[in-house]
Design an enzyme around this catalytic site. Structure first.
Site, PDB file in Angstrom:
ATOM      1  N   ARG A  19       0.808  -1.223   0.000  1.00 29.56           N
ATOM      2  CA  ARG A  19       0.000   0.000   0.000  1.00 29.56           C
ATOM      3  C   ARG A  19       0.842   1.275   0.000  1.00 29.56           C
ATOM      4  NH1 ARG A  19      -3.990  -0.797   4.760  1.00 29.56           N
ATOM      5  NH2 ARG A  19      -2.608  -2.520   5.319  1.00 29.56           N
ATOM      6  N   GLY A  84       3.019 -15.823   6.956  1.00 29.79           N
ATOM      7  CA  GLY A  84       2.230 -15.379   8.100  1.00 29.79           C
ATOM      8  C   GLY A  84       3.105 -14.984   9.284  1.00 29.79           C
ATOM      9  N   THR A  85       2.470 -14.269  10.225  1.00 23.07           N
ATOM     10  CA  THR A  85       3.211 -13.773  11.385  1.00 23.07           C
ATOM     11  C   THR A  85       3.713 -14.921  12.269  1.00 23.07           C
ATOM     12  OG1 THR A  85       1.056 -13.470  12.447  1.00 23.07           O
ATOM     13  CG2 THR A  85       2.098 -11.510  11.515  1.00 23.07           C
ATOM     14  N   ASP A 109       7.132  -1.651  11.651  1.00 22.56           N
ATOM     15  CA  ASP A 109       6.489  -0.488  11.014  1.00 22.56           C
ATOM     16  C   ASP A 109       5.635   0.314  11.987  1.00 22.56           C
ATOM     17  OD1 ASP A 109       4.454  -2.275  11.418  1.00 22.56           O
ATOM     18  OD2 ASP A 109       3.719  -2.276   9.353  1.00 22.56           O
ATOM     19  N   GLY A 146      -7.091  -7.751  14.370  1.00 18.99           N
ATOM     20  CA  GLY A 146      -7.543  -8.929  15.087  1.00 18.99           C
ATOM     21  C   GLY A 146      -8.279  -8.492  16.348  1.00 18.99           C
ATOM     22  N   GLU A 161      -8.969 -13.016  13.711  1.00 23.18           N
ATOM     23  CA  GLU A 161      -8.718 -12.031  12.666  1.00 23.18           C
ATOM     24  C   GLU A 161     -10.024 -11.521  12.080  1.00 23.18           C
ATOM     25  OE1 GLU A 161      -5.452 -10.816  11.870  1.00 23.18           O
ATOM     26  OE2 GLU A 161      -5.525 -11.771  13.836  1.00 23.18           O
ATOM     27  N   TYR A 372      30.543  34.114  -2.939  1.00 24.29           N
ATOM     28  CA  TYR A 372      30.779  32.680  -2.885  1.00 24.29           C
ATOM     29  C   TYR A 372      32.159  32.441  -2.269  1.00 24.29           C
ATOM     30  CZ  TYR A 372      32.016  27.940  -3.901  1.00 24.29           C
ATOM     31  OH  TYR A 372      32.440  26.650  -3.741  1.00 24.29           O
TER      32      TYR A 372
END
Ligand code: UD1
Ligand code: CA
Length: 490
Positions: A19, A84-85, A109, A146, A161, A372
């Site tokens: 996403r 999966g986790t 995250d 969940g 879930e 400069y």
């Protein structure tokens, strides 16, 4: 941080993060000057675990290289396919020696999850004597999370879930944050019993809860009141919201510590920036990287300072600076660009429309306007006139210019490097200086002025300029005193 240090912290960070719509792995997106995974390992590392493991998958090479830089103590473990986790946690445990004690599982995250929140989870786990403790949150809109199911006695019985939930279960507002403390032996035993018999065909870490309950192990939950602490960044809208909230907290922390922030909404301060009390941060100021601002300095409005040190009492306005060191009581701006290797001494000045790179400017030396300055050393008390250019580059090599103490370079000079201008010397305005100027000398290196009498009358006859010249000549003739002025002849 605490006597009951966890045996391991496992940070799950293998997911793709589709996403984000980005070629950059999700956990390498940054808020507050740190990547998401850097925030995660910083919070985890503060618990001082025996093992700190980050499960990587998508973008594994980039994420692993980044971790080596920001958290050398963290071990990256590869999860080949994201099954999966629960599978990710199995992969992490398989990479570790047999563990005893507490294992914390968290995500890569969730940037606002702090060491304090994790410590609170560990404390609750310990105090309640649990085998599993889930960090939960009550949300007005629990969609996507969940749900935490509790029995009649309010004891946690399972996590279900969203995609597997009945309508009744989906109405539960207490959600699983995805952060847990586990007894190591319980985790290992229950992970071994996971299956993919669910809507997503994945190995769910959440199913450990039901297995532990079935074994009559103690399962508890700790609801957080600060829901930002468990919010993940799944898309760029959430990322921006988390960044704003992190910044709000950073700026509030600074204000509570004595920093005057005139407009918190437009003041953006990275997590690793340090600001001393009695600094004034004016609106629209961005402090990034390892920037440090010493007491009594004023920064802004409209500044971007990256990895920049600002000394006590300095004034910096409308400035962009990368890697510069600004001395105490120095003044910078407006519209000034300081580049790496620039050092301004005490009371020195880099004024309006001045650019500097690898410039060492001595105490009270001044470059006030439109110049400069590159690859240069300017001695104490020296003044560089408006529009001076340090010509440091011949297209092949960069060369240095050294100017001594209390010297004076006239406006619109070009100093062609390599060049030395000694202590106590002068350069006449408009000079192009190519040769050494000794102590006490005046260097004049410009065309000599020649006035051509009558040129306007001859070559611009009939113009307003010619009429003005004629009138001035007549006025001078009528008033003998005006005729004294040199160069007034028509
Ligand atoms: C998960 C939880 C859910 C919880 C939610 C909180 C499960 C089954 N569900 O759901 O109860 O409310 O987090 O945000 O655990 N990951 C891996 N490898 C994998 C899969 C995931 O490392 O094979 C990592 C991801 O990178 C991510 C984290 O685990 O950081 C969570 O994965 P995600 O797929 O987002 O889980 P959710 O469906 O949100
Ligand atoms: Ca998620």
């Amino acid at each position: 941080m605490s006597p009951d240090r966890p045996a391991a912290v496992v940070v799950l960070a293998a997911g793709e993060g589709t996403r984000m719509k980005s070629s950059i792995p999700k956990v390498l997106h940054a808020v507050g000057g740190r990547t998401l995974v850097h925030h995660a390992v910083a919070a985890a590392g503060a618990l001082d675990p025996d093992h700190l493991v980050v499960v990587v998958g998508h973008g594994r090479d980039e994420v692993t290289a980044h971790l080596a830089e920001v958290a050398p103590k963290a071990a990256a473990v590869v999860q080949e396919d994201q099954l999966g986790t629960g599978h990710a946690t199995q992969v992490a445990l398989a990479a570790l020696p047999p563990l005893d004690g507490t294992v914390v599982v968290t995500y890569g995250d969730v940037p606002l999850l702090t060491a304090e929140v994790l410590q609170g989870l560990l404390d609750a786990h310990e105090v309640q004597g649990n085998d599993v403790t889930i960090l939960t949150a009550y949300l007005d809109d629990p969609t996507g999370y969940g749900r935490v199911l509790r029995g009649d006695d309010a004891a946690v019985v399972a996590v279900v879930e969203q995609k597997d939930a009945t309508e009744e279960q989906a109405a539960v507002r207490e959600v699983n944050s995805g952060v847990y403390a586990f007894d190591a032996e319980t985790l290992r035993a229950c992970l071994a019993r996971l299956d993919t018999d669910n809507a997503q065909g994945e190995l769910y870490l959440t199913d450990v809860v039901a297995h532990a309950v079935a074994d009559s192990r103690r399962v508890g939950a700790l609801p957080v009141t600060d829901t930002w602490a468990v919010e993940g960044a799944n898309d760029r809208v959430q990322l921006a919201a988390l960044h704003r909230e992190l910044n709000r907290r950073t700026v509030e922390r600074l204000m509570r510590a004595g920093v005057a922030v005139v407009d918190p909404a437009t003041t953006w301060v990275d997590a690793d920036v340090t600001v001393e009390p009695d600094v004034v941060l004016e609106p629209n100021t961005l402090l990034r990287g390892t920037t440090h601002i010493a007491g009594g300095a004023t920064v802004g409005p409209n500044c971007l300072l990256v990895d920049t040190q600002v000394g006590a009492g300095a004034q910096v306005v409308n400035t962009t600076s990368y890697g510069a060191v600004v001395g105490p009581d120095a003044t910078v701006g407006p519209y000034t660009y300081l580049r790496p290797g620039t050092r301004l001494g005490r009371g020195a000045k880099a004024g309006g429309f001045v650019e500097m790179k690898a410039a060492d400017v001595g105490d009270d030396a001044k470059v006030p306007h439109l110049s400069y300055v590159g690859d240069a050393t300017i001695g104490e008390g020296t003044n560089i006139g408006a529009g001076t250019i340090f010509a440091n580059y011949d297209g092949v090599t960069k060369s240095a210019t050294t100017i001594g103490r209390h010297s004076f370079v006239g406006s619109d000079s070009v100093l062609v490097a390599p060049l030395e201008i000694a202590d106590g010397s002068y350069v006449a305005a408009g000079s192009t200086v190519t040769d050494r100027v000794g102590p006490g000398e005046l260097a004049v290196a410009r065309g000599t002025q020649r006035n051509v009498s009558g040129w306007v009358a001859r070559r611009r006859a009939g113009t307003r300029t010619a009429q003005a010249a004629q009138a001035a000549a007549e006025a001078a003739a009528a008033d003998p005193r005006a005729g004294d002025k040199k160069g007034s002849g028509a």
